[in-house]
Design a protein around this motif. Structure first.
Motif, PDB file in Angstrom:
ATOM      1  N   LYS A 186      52.633  44.091  76.871  1.00 26.21           N
ATOM      2  CA  LYS A 186      52.785  43.082  75.862  1.00 26.21           C
ATOM      3  C   LYS A 186      52.078  41.928  76.180  1.00 26.21           C
ATOM      4  CE  LYS A 186      57.465  43.663  75.081  1.00 26.21           C
ATOM      5  NZ  LYS A 186      58.697  43.829  74.485  1.00 26.21           N
ATOM      6  N   ASP A 187      52.108  41.493  77.487  1.00 26.24           N
ATOM      7  CA  ASP A 187      51.487  40.425  77.994  1.00 26.24           C
ATOM      8  C   ASP A 187      49.930  40.536  78.105  1.00 26.24           C
ATOM      9  OD1 ASP A 187      51.886  37.561  79.109  1.00 26.24           O
ATOM     10  OD2 ASP A 187      50.715  38.435  80.720  1.00 26.24           O
ATOM     11  N   LEU A 188      49.410  41.760  78.548  1.00 28.06           N
ATOM     12  CA  LEU A 188      48.113  41.884  79.085  1.00 28.06           C
ATOM     13  C   LEU A 188      47.048  42.381  77.795  1.00 28.06           C
ATOM     14  CD1 LEU A 188      46.117  42.748  80.996  1.00 28.06           C
ATOM     15  CD2 LEU A 188      46.867  44.998  81.347  1.00 28.06           C
ATOM     16  N   LEU A 189      47.596  43.248  76.854  1.00 29.41           N
ATOM     17  CA  LEU A 189      46.767  43.701  75.608  1.00 29.41           C
ATOM     18  C   LEU A 189      46.043  42.764  74.938  1.00 29.41           C
ATOM     19  CD1 LEU A 189      47.019  46.498  76.944  1.00 29.41           C
ATOM     20  CD2 LEU A 189      47.103  47.401  74.848  1.00 29.41           C
ATOM     21  N   PRO A 190      47.076  41.454  74.618  1.00 33.03           N
ATOM     22  CA  PRO A 190      46.595  40.546  73.644  1.00 33.03           C
ATOM     23  C   PRO A 190      45.154  40.065  74.296  1.00 33.03           C
ATOM     24  CG  PRO A 190      48.677  40.387  73.509  1.00 33.03           C
ATOM     25  CD  PRO A 190      48.363  41.445  74.713  1.00 33.03           C
ATOM     26  N   ARG A 191      45.489  39.736  75.570  1.00 40.93           N
ATOM     27  CA  ARG A 191      44.408  38.844  76.378  1.00 40.93           C
ATOM     28  C   ARG A 191      43.255  39.978  76.503  1.00 40.93           C
ATOM     29  NH1 ARG A 191      47.173  35.128  79.478  1.00 40.93           N
ATOM     30  NH2 ARG A 191      49.501  35.393  79.389  1.00 40.93           N
ATOM     31  N   LEU A 192      43.267  41.146  76.715  1.00 40.82           N
ATOM     32  CA  LEU A 192      41.992  42.035  76.785  1.00 40.82           C
ATOM     33  C   LEU A 192      41.346  42.177  75.406  1.00 40.82           C
ATOM     34  CD1 LEU A 192      43.024  45.023  78.829  1.00 40.82           C
ATOM     35  CD2 LEU A 192      41.279  43.739  79.042  1.00 40.82           C
ATOM     36  N   ALA A 193      42.057  42.207  74.289  1.00 39.16           N
ATOM     37  CA  ALA A 193      41.762  42.315  72.905  1.00 39.16           C
ATOM     38  C   ALA A 193      41.066  41.360  72.508  1.00 39.16           C
ATOM     39  CB  ALA A 193      42.946  42.395  71.845  1.00 39.16           C
ATOM     40  N   THR A 194      41.425  40.159  73.114  1.00 37.93           N
ATOM     41  CA  THR A 194      40.330  38.740  72.488  1.00 37.93           C
ATOM     42  C   THR A 194      39.260  38.818  73.412  1.00 37.93           C
ATOM     43  OG1 THR A 194      42.641  37.956  72.240  1.00 37.93           O
ATOM     44  CG2 THR A 194      40.802  36.435  72.287  1.00 37.93           C
ATOM     45  N   LYS A 195      39.230  39.254  74.549  1.00 38.69           N
ATOM     46  CA  LYS A 195      37.848  39.251  75.459  1.00 38.69           C
ATOM     47  C   LYS A 195      36.933  40.147  74.712  1.00 38.69           C
ATOM     48  CE  LYS A 195      39.499  38.189  80.070  1.00 38.69           C
ATOM     49  NZ  LYS A 195      38.820  37.297  80.321  1.00 38.69           N
ATOM     50  N   PHE A 196      37.318  41.132  73.866  1.00 42.40           N
ATOM     51  CA  PHE A 196      36.370  41.944  72.963  1.00 42.40           C
ATOM     52  C   PHE A 196      36.280  41.498  71.652  1.00 42.40           C
ATOM     53  CE2 PHE A 196      37.433  44.795  76.543  1.00 42.40           C
ATOM     54  CZ  PHE A 196      36.284  45.420  76.605  1.00 42.40           C
ATOM     55  N   ASP A 197      36.819  40.252  71.189  1.00 46.40           N
ATOM     56  CA  ASP A 197      37.185  39.775  70.014  1.00 46.40           C
ATOM     57  C   ASP A 197      37.642  40.618  69.086  1.00 46.40           C
ATOM     58  OD1 ASP A 197      36.551  37.194  69.015  1.00 46.40           O
ATOM     59  OD2 ASP A 197      34.488  37.756  68.543  1.00 46.40           O
ATOM     60  N   ALA A 198      38.680  41.511  69.775  1.00 48.29           N
ATOM     61  CA  ALA A 198      39.181  42.744  68.799  1.00 48.29           C
ATOM     62  C   ALA A 198      40.585  42.635  68.336  1.00 48.29           C
ATOM     63  CB  ALA A 198      39.103  43.946  69.928  1.00 48.29           C
ATOM     64  N   GLY A 199      40.879  43.440  67.485  1.00 44.65           N
ATOM     65  CA  GLY A 199      42.227  43.410  67.031  1.00 44.65           C
ATOM     66  C   GLY A 199      43.132  44.431  67.669  1.00 44.65           C
ATOM     67  N   MET A 200      44.560  43.839  67.435  1.00 44.83           N
ATOM     68  CA  MET A 200      45.517  44.721  68.086  1.00 44.83           C
ATOM     69  C   MET A 200      46.721  44.805  67.376  1.00 44.83           C
ATOM     70  SD  MET A 200      47.529  43.668  71.579  1.00 44.83           S
ATOM     71  CE  MET A 200      49.252  44.262  71.790  1.00 44.83           C
ATOM     72  N   ALA A 201      47.352  46.337  67.541  1.00 46.47           N
ATOM     73  CA  ALA A 201      48.581  46.220  66.883  1.00 46.47           C
ATOM     74  C   ALA A 201      49.741  46.324  67.772  1.00 46.47           C
ATOM     75  CB  ALA A 201      48.521  47.771  66.104  1.00 46.47           C
ATOM     76  N   SER A 202      50.886  45.610  67.565  1.00 46.18           N
ATOM     77  CA  SER A 202      51.754  45.448  68.714  1.00 46.18           C
ATOM     78  C   SER A 202      52.893  46.495  68.460  1.00 46.18           C
ATOM     79  CB  SER A 202      52.345  44.015  68.535  1.00 46.18           C
ATOM     80  OG  SER A 202      51.361  43.080  69.060  1.00 46.18           O
ATOM     81  N   GLU A 203      53.399  46.919  69.617  1.00 48.23           N
ATOM     82  CA  GLU A 203      54.667  47.942  69.404  1.00 48.23           C
ATOM     83  C   GLU A 203      54.786  48.629  68.255  1.00 48.23           C
ATOM     84  OE1 GLU A 203      57.594  45.264  70.930  1.00 48.23           O
ATOM     85  OE2 GLU A 203      58.874  46.798  71.401  1.00 48.23           O
ATOM     86  N   VAL A 204      54.086  49.586  67.871  1.00 48.16           N
ATOM     87  CA  VAL A 204      54.107  50.548  67.007  1.00 48.16           C
ATOM     88  C   VAL A 204      55.304  51.616  67.400  1.00 48.16           C
ATOM     89  CG1 VAL A 204      51.567  50.287  66.029  1.00 48.16           C
ATOM     90  CG2 VAL A 204      52.237  51.982  67.567  1.00 48.16           C
ATOM     91  N   THR A 205      55.824  52.003  66.212  1.00 46.40           N
ATOM     92  CA  THR A 205      56.745  53.184  66.648  1.00 46.40           C
ATOM     93  C   THR A 205      56.492  54.550  66.227  1.00 46.40           C
ATOM     94  OG1 THR A 205      57.861  52.396  64.647  1.00 46.40           O
ATOM     95  CG2 THR A 205      58.739  51.586  66.535  1.00 46.40           C
ATOM     96  N   ASN A 206      55.110  54.599  65.601  1.00 48.65           N
ATOM     97  CA  ASN A 206      54.492  55.799  65.302  1.00 48.65           C
ATOM     98  C   ASN A 206      53.059  55.723  64.999  1.00 48.65           C
ATOM     99  OD1 ASN A 206      54.412  58.655  64.890  1.00 48.65           O
ATOM    100  ND2 ASN A 206      55.769  58.881  63.172  1.00 48.65           N
ATOM    101  N   PHE A 207      52.260  56.755  64.915  1.00 49.87           N
ATOM    102  CA  PHE A 207      50.967  56.394  64.573  1.00 49.87           C
ATOM    103  C   PHE A 207      50.124  57.821  64.540  1.00 49.87           C
ATOM    104  CE2 PHE A 207      48.359  57.898  68.094  1.00 49.87           C
ATOM    105  CZ  PHE A 207      49.278  57.440  69.157  1.00 49.87           C
TER     106      PHE A 207
END
Lengths: 262, 320
Positions: free
Chosen positions: B96-117
Motif C-alpha cells: 500500500k505504501d510502495l505502489l502509489p509511489r511507483l505508479a507516479t514515477k510512471f505517471d500511471a494510475g493505480m487501483a487500490s485494494e481490489v477484492t476481485n478482478f
C-alpha cells in the motif's frame, strides 16, 4: 516553517451509503460531511509543530466540492492560519487530487517545509494521495505515522506496519508525513477559534487554475452498488447456564460440518 | 494477453499468500514475479505451481530493509526495462505504501485494494470496496502503462487448479538511489501473529470486554484456533486495546474465513470493516444487537461464560 495540511471532507462514519440511480457515485444530498478523521491528526500535528517553531504558518488545502467548507473552517477554527480550496467533484481520483494539491501549494507562493495529511481518506480508502504528492514534489515521505519528533530540518517518525510493529525513520525536511490515529489527540475548536476562523483567508481555485484536466484522471469508477445481503443466520439462546454447554458444542460442530472453516 | 509483473515480499522461506492468490487468478497470462532479495527454494516451488513464468531476485545496496525511496527507485529501474502492462502486489503495509509511489514515477494510475478482478484481453476490470465496504464499485484504469493494482489478502482465495509455470530464475542488480528518509530500526509489535488484514481467523472483543486484562480469554481462544485478536472502536477508545487491533472504518478492514465477535454490538462502522468475512460468529447478551443481523451463528449469552466454553470445545475438536 511553512507547514501545509491536506484535508478531505468525507461522509460521517455513521452515514448509510446509498449508490446513486445511475451507479456513478453515491447519493450525496442528505450526507453530513465531516473532516476526514485521520486528517484531524494532521491538523493537530501541524499546530504542535507550529507552536514549537516560532514564526511558522499553517496552511490548509482541500480539493472537493465547494458547497460546504466544513473541513477547512474546522481546521482554521482549530488554529490554522489560512486555506486554499480547489473546487472539484467529490469523486476525483487520487492522481488528480495530488496534482491539484501540488498546484495549490505552488499558487500559495511559498515553499513547503512540512506537508501533513491523514494516512487515508475514509471515503475511497485508496491510501494513495500522500505518496503520489510526495513523488510529484520529489520530497521524502513516510505514511501511517504514529510518532513525530524533531527540528526544523530533521525529524524522526515511527511508521506502523503489520502486527503493530514500528519502522523508525530519520527524515530530512522538506517532507510529507501521513498521520495515523495515536500520533496525538486532536484539540476541539474553541468558540473564539470558530469566530476567528470566519475571518481567516480562504482562497478558492478552479481545477483549471491548478492545471488539472480531465485527461489527468487515471481511475474511473462505475457500478456503485451495495454489498450483497447475507441470508439470516442461526441464533441460539445460551442465557440459561444449563443450555450453554450444549449450544457451544452445537455451534463448534456446525463450524466444522456446515461452514467447514475449522 | 497482457505482460504482468507481480511484486512480492518474502515471509521466511515463503512468498506472501496473497501473491499466490493473484498468480492463480492470472492463470493464462504471462506472469513474472519479482522480489527484493533471493527467492528460497520453497518459494520458487510455490510460484512454479501457481504459474509463474519467471522469477526475478533483485539485489542492491541499502535494500536489506524496506524504505519508501529505496524500494521505489530500485523497482522503477527494474520495471522500466520490462515493458509490463500491469504491476500487481498484495495490499500489505508495504504494498500500500510502495505502489502509489511507483505508479507516479510512471505517471500511471493505480487501483487500490481490489477484492476481485478480471482480465478481458489485456484490459483490467476490478471490483473494490469504498466507504470501508459500505458499497462496492467497478474500477478501470487509463493513462500511461504499466498500470498498478494492489489486491486485498484473502479476498480472491487460492486457485484450486492452477496451471503451472517454468518459474525460470533470474538475478538482477538494482539501484536504491539517494534517500532522504532513512530507516533506522524496526521495533517489534506486541503480536508476532499474522496481521489482522492477513489473518484467516479473527477473534474480536468489544466494549463488553470491560477491561484490557479480560482480553486474555480471547488470547486463549485465539491460541487454540490460530487466530489473531482484534477489537472494536468502542474497546479501543475505552483503552482496552491499541489502535493497531481496531477493526472497522477507522481501523482495519478485514476479510478472514472466520470472524468471532465477542461483546460487540455491531455499530455501522464496525460492520463495514468485517462484513466480508466468510463466516461470522457473534456472542452478545443483547438478542437485538445489530451484529446478529450479519452473523451466520449468533449466540445470545455472556461472553465471559461462552468464550471459555468455546476454547474448551475447540481444544476437544482439534485434539489439543
Amino acid at each position: 516553517m511553512n507547514i501545509y495540511v491536506c484535508v478531505k471532507q468525507v461522509p460521517d462514519t455513521e452515514t448509510k451509503i446509498i449508490p446513486n440511480a445511475d451507479g456513478t457515485f453515491i447519493e450525496t444530498g442528505s450526507i453530513k460531511w465531516i473532516m476526514n478523521p485521520y486528517d484531524e491528526f494532521a491538523v493537530e500535528q501541524a499546530l504542535l509543530v507550529q507552536a514549537a517553531n516560532a514564526g511558522s504558518t499553517v496552511t490548509v488545502l482541500r480539493v472537493g466540492s465547494v458547497k460546504d467548507t466544513e473541513a477547512l473552517r474546522t481546521a482554521m477554527a482549530m488554529g490554522a492560519d489560512d486555506a486554499f480550496l480547489v473546487e472539484a467533484a467529490d469523486n476525483l481520483d487520487s492522481y488528480s487530487i495530488a496534482k491539484a494539491l501540488k498546484g495549490a501549494i505552488s499558487k500559495s507562493g511559498k515553499n513547503p517545509d512540512l506537508i501533513l495529511t491523514g494516512k487515508q481518506a475514509i471515503d475511497d480508502d485508496c491510501l494513495q494521495v500522500p505518496q503520489i504528492l510526495a513523488t510529484m514534489l520529489d520530497i521524502p515521505s513516510v505514511s501511517v505515522v504514529v510518532e513525530y519528533s524533531g527540528s526544523t530540518t530533521d525529524i524522526v517518525v515511527k511508521r506502523e506496519i503489520e502486527g503493530g510493529a514500528l519502522e523508525v525513520y530519520g527524515v530530512k525536511l522538506p517532507a510529507m508525513i501521513a498521520c495515523n490515529k495515536g500520533i496525538n489527540t486532536p484539540r476541539y475548536a474553541s468558540l473564539p477559534g470558530i469566530m476567528k476562523a470566519k475571518k481567516k483567508p480562504l482562497v478558492v481555485l478552479s481545477l483549471a487554475e491548478v492545471s488539472v484536466v480531465e485527461s489527468d484522471r487515471r481511475v474511473k469508477y462505475s457500478h456503485f452498488q451495495l454489498p450483497p445481503e447475507k441470508p439470516s443466520g442461526k441464533k441460539f439462546d445460551a442465557t440459561d447456564s444449563a443450555k450453554m454447554g450444549g449450544v457451544v458444542k452445537e455451534v463448534v460442530g456446525l463450524l466444522r460440518t456446515e461452514a467447514k472453516v475449522i | 494477453m497482457a505482460k504482468i509483473l507481480v511484486f512480492t515480499e518474502l515471509h521466511g522461506t515463503h512468498v506472501k499468500g496473497v501473491t499466490l492468490e493473484i498468480l492463480g487468478k492470472l492463470s493464462g497470462h504471462t506472469v513474472e514475479i519479482a522480489t527484493i532479495g533471493k527467492f528460497p527454494t520453497e518459494a520458487a516451488t510455490e510460484l512454479a505451481k501457481f504459474g509463474a513464468a519467471k522469477i526475478h531476485s533483485l539485489a542492491g545496496a541499502n535494500l536489506d530493509k524496506y524504505s519508501p525511496e529505496g524500494y521505489s527507485n530500485a523497482l522503477h529501474g527494474f520495471i522500466s526495462k520490462g515493458a509490463y502492462d500491469y504491476v500487481f502486489a498484495g495490499a500489505t503495509s508495504l504494498g500500500k505504501d510502495l505502489l502509489p509511489r511507483l505508479a507516479t514515477k510512471f505517471d500511471a494510475g493505480m487501483a487500490s485494494e481490489v477484492t476481485n478482478f478480471t482480465m478481458e484481453g489485456d484490459k483490467f476490470f476490478g471490483t473494490r470496496p469504498l466507504f470501508a465496504g459500505k458499497c462496492f464499485a467497478k474500477v478501470e484504469l487509463s493513462g500511461p502503462k504499466p498500470h498498478f493494482v494492489t489486491v486485498r489478502p484473502n479476498a480472491l482465495g487460492l486457485n484450486p487448479n492452477p496451471t503451472s509455470g517454468a518459474a525460470a530464475a533470474s538475478d538482477s542488480t538494482v539501484d536504491a538511489g539517494a534517500m532522504k528518509a532513512i530507516i533506522q530500526e524496526i521495533l517489534k509489535g506486541a503480536s508476532e501473529k499474522l496481521d489482522l488484514t492477513e489473518a484467516n481467523i479473527i477473534v474480536s472483543g468489544g466494549r463488553a470486554m470491560k477491561e484490557a486484562a479480560n482480553f486474555k480469554i480471547l488470547d486463549e481462544l485465539a491460541n487454540v484456533i490460530g487466530a489473531t485478536v482484534g477489537a472494536s472502536r468502542a474497546a479501543v477508545d475505552s483503552g482496552f486495546a491499541p489502535h493497531a487491533m481496531q477493526v472497522g472504518q477507522t481501523g482495519k478492514t478485514v476479510a478472514p474465513t472466520l470472524y468471532i465477535a465477542c461483546g460487540i454490538s455491531g455499530a455501522i462502522q464496525h460492520l463495514a470493516g468485517m462484513r466480508t468475512s466468510k463466516v461470522i460468529v457473534a456472542i452478545n447478551t443483547d438478542p437485538d444487537a445489530p451484529i446478529f443481523t450479519k452473523a451466520d451463528y449468533g449466540i445470545v449469552g455472556d461472553l465471559f461464560q461462552i468464550v471459555p466454553l468455546l476454547t474448551q470445545e475447540f481444544k476437544n475438536l482439534l485434539g489439543k
